[in-house]
Design an enzyme around this catalytic site. Structure first.
Site, mmCIF file in Angstrom:
data_model
loop_
_atom_site.group_PDB
_atom_site.id
_atom_site.type_symbol
_atom_site.label_atom_id
_atom_site.label_comp_id
_atom_site.label_asym_id
_atom_site.label_seq_id
_atom_site.Cartn_x
_atom_site.Cartn_y
_atom_site.Cartn_z
ATOM 1 N N ASP A 7 0.818 -1.211 0.000
ATOM 2 C CA ASP A 7 0.000 0.000 0.000
ATOM 3 C C ASP A 7 0.853 1.264 0.000
ATOM 4 O O ASP A 7 0.497 2.259 -0.630
ATOM 5 C CB ASP A 7 -0.931 0.000 1.209
ATOM 6 C CG ASP A 7 -2.078 -0.987 1.064
ATOM 7 O OD1 ASP A 7 -2.135 -1.693 0.037
ATOM 8 O OD2 ASP A 7 -2.918 -1.044 1.969
ATOM 9 N N GLY A 8 1.978 1.228 0.693
ATOM 10 C CA GLY A 8 2.862 2.392 0.721
ATOM 11 C C GLY A 8 3.366 2.769 -0.657
ATOM 12 O O GLY A 8 3.497 3.958 -0.983
ATOM 13 N N ASN A 83 -5.169 8.969 1.319
ATOM 14 C CA ASN A 83 -5.706 8.363 2.535
ATOM 15 C C ASN A 83 -6.415 9.344 3.460
ATOM 16 O O ASN A 83 -7.618 9.290 3.611
ATOM 17 C CB ASN A 83 -4.602 7.642 3.317
ATOM 18 C CG ASN A 83 -4.425 6.212 2.894
ATOM 19 O OD1 ASN A 83 -5.106 5.735 2.002
ATOM 20 N ND2 ASN A 83 -3.511 5.515 3.524
ATOM 21 N N ASP A 113 -6.897 14.175 21.017
ATOM 22 C CA ASP A 113 -5.503 14.300 20.584
ATOM 23 C C ASP A 113 -5.432 14.876 19.176
ATOM 24 O O ASP A 113 -4.401 15.370 18.755
ATOM 25 C CB ASP A 113 -4.793 12.944 20.605
ATOM 26 C CG ASP A 113 -4.441 12.489 22.004
ATOM 27 O OD1 ASP A 113 -4.514 13.310 22.939
ATOM 28 O OD2 ASP A 113 -4.073 11.310 22.167
ATOM 29 N N THR A 124 -9.234 2.243 5.609
ATOM 30 C CA THR A 124 -8.596 0.994 6.057
ATOM 31 C C THR A 124 -7.197 1.254 6.613
ATOM 32 O O THR A 124 -6.471 0.312 6.912
ATOM 33 C CB THR A 124 -8.495 -0.027 4.905
ATOM 34 O OG1 THR A 124 -7.762 0.560 3.829
ATOM 35 C CG2 THR A 124 -9.871 -0.447 4.435
ATOM 36 N N SER A 127 -7.328 5.697 9.953
ATOM 37 C CA SER A 127 -8.705 5.872 10.391
ATOM 38 C C SER A 127 -9.239 4.614 11.073
ATOM 39 O O SER A 127 -9.867 4.691 12.133
ATOM 40 C CB SER A 127 -9.583 6.231 9.186
ATOM 41 O OG SER A 127 -10.937 6.229 9.535
ATOM 42 N N LEU A 128 -9.004 3.458 10.493
ATOM 43 C CA LEU A 128 -9.450 2.192 11.080
ATOM 44 C C LEU A 128 -8.765 1.958 12.421
ATOM 45 O O LEU A 128 -9.400 1.564 13.397
ATOM 46 C CB LEU A 128 -9.171 1.033 10.120
ATOM 47 C CG LEU A 128 -9.646 -0.352 10.560
ATOM 48 C CD1 LEU A 128 -11.162 -0.386 10.722
ATOM 49 C CD2 LEU A 128 -9.188 -1.405 9.556
#
Length: 152
Positions: A7-8, A83, A113, A124, A127-128
């Site tokens: 994914d990166g 993202n 925070d 995914t 956030s997840l």
């Protein structure tokens, strides 16, 4: 574009294109992959399918963010992200108190925070991990996720 990695790598490829991103066919070669559609072993078959026109693609939305300082001045640089955008407390050890507005209209007040605004693709990722929901990439919307909110 053929993308080999995780994914990166796909996030990196997305950053290369400040406007429209050309179609990307991605092969999982990393340790985690929500965005990589195919396994490494399928490279020859998938490439043949793409060349033959036997494929479909999923459109993904990105966010554009810019910084507005407390005095109202805006930084010129725009950040285009696949993202999420995160506003956090930085090195400060106390919670931040944020008034959140959308198009100038008050939405909510958050003591946390930080907060993030995520695309369905980003749902995914961070956030997840912060307790947000997973959203299908075909959904037209964004997620608003408080980070470690004070909820008493």
């Amino acid at each position: 574009i053929v993308c080999l990695g995780g994914d990166g790598t796909i996030l990196w490829v997305s950053n290369l294109f400040p406007k429209a991103v050309p179609p990307v066919v991605s092969f999982a070669m990393g340790s985690l992959g929500f965005l990589t559609a195919f396994e490494e072993e399928s490279i020859p078959t998938v490439i043949d399918d793409v060349v033959g026109g036997d494929f479909f693609f999923t459109l993904r939305s990105r966010l554009v963010a810019h910084v507005v300082l407390a005095d109202g001045t805006e930084e010129a640089e725009r950040h285009i992200v696949l993202n999420e955008v995160v506003i956090d407390r930085g090195a400060n050890s106390t919670l931040i108190d944020l008034d959140v507005n959308i198009d100038g209209n008050p939405m909510t007040k958050v003591l946390a925070d930080g907060v993030m605004v995520a695309t369905p693709t980003g749902s995914t990722a961070y956030s997840l991990a912060a307790g947000g929901s997973m959203v299908h990439p075909g959904v037209s919307g964004v997620l608003f996720v408080p980070i470690c909110p004070h909820t008493l």
